[in-house]
Write an enzyme that holds these catalytic residues in place. Structure first.
Site: not given
Length: 228
Positions: A93-94, A97, A101
């Site tokens: 999940h991280e 991100h 980006h």
């Protein structure tokens, strides 16, 4: 207003308890690939052609986050070193991100642009409420309608931030789940567990957004009633 805050505080607490219980439950289930959270994050970054993001361990529990300024995927010890379904889901999940980006995902860019605005709004709201609580300085200098209008504008910025956060979080989870399945990190059974864990994590942001929206509507109603 107090009732609204209490209701959402209780709901938020329940969701947090659910999230923690799910994380603890799925932390005891080994992931099929046998990789640690850090290894999962590293592989997902490489599979997406991202080589300028570092993976670091940070202290705490459920403190996992992506820092776009430093380009770091920050994982708590349980996730960084864990070889569980929960660790794999959170790590992916991280990294989701980080992929957002790298691909200039519009919602993430909007949220990042609002960070300084939200920081300013939060500080100003605290300042206004402090004066309203301990004195009448603001009301004496400015009309109550002007104070309420200022509060509405500041709260609107915070609410907008929480609403924009929703597609950012849901998209990161969707990216994570698709990759976990396609990369063979999770089995069919484990995939459902990862999806459930990320669902409860997303619910914390949903509750925060609804609470912020409720506060905004309350201030708007106060302003409209005061004009009558």
């Amino acid at each position: 207003m107090i009732v609204i805050l209490i209701v959402f505080a209780v709901v938020g607490y329940i969701v947090q308890l659910k999230l923690k219980s799910r994380f603890e439950k799925y932390s005891r289930v080994p992931v099929a690939a046998g990789l640690t959270g850090a290894e999962v994050a590293e592989k997902m970054l490489r599979d997406h052609g991202i080589y300028d993001v570092r993976i670091v361990s940070v202290p705490g529990k459920l403190t996992d986050h992506y820092n776009p300024l430093e380009k770091t995927v920050n994982l708590s010890p349980e996730v960084y070193n864990g070889r569980s379904v929960a660790a794999a889901a959170v790590a992916a999940h991280e990294v989701g991100h980080a992929v957002q980006h790298a691909t200039a995902y519009a919602w993430l860019q909007m949220r990042s642009a609002l960070v300084p605005v939200v920081s300013f709004s939060s500080k100003m709201l605290s300042f206004i409420f402090l004066f309203m609580l301990f004195g009448t300085f603001i009301v004496n200098v400015f009309s109550i309608n002007m104070v309420l209008l200022t509060i509405i504008i500041l709260q609107a910025a915070i609410t907008l931030f929480t609403l924009i956060t929703l597609p950012v979080e849901y998209d990161a989870s969707n990216r994570a789940l698709v990759w976990l399945e396609n990369a063979g990190i999770t089995s069919v059974r484990e995939h459902h567990m990862a999806k459930d864990a990320l669902k409860w994590a997303a619910n914390t942001y949903l509750v925060a957004a609804l609470a912020s929206l409720a506060q905004l509507l309350y201030y708007i109603l106060l302003f409209l009633n005061n004009r009558d």
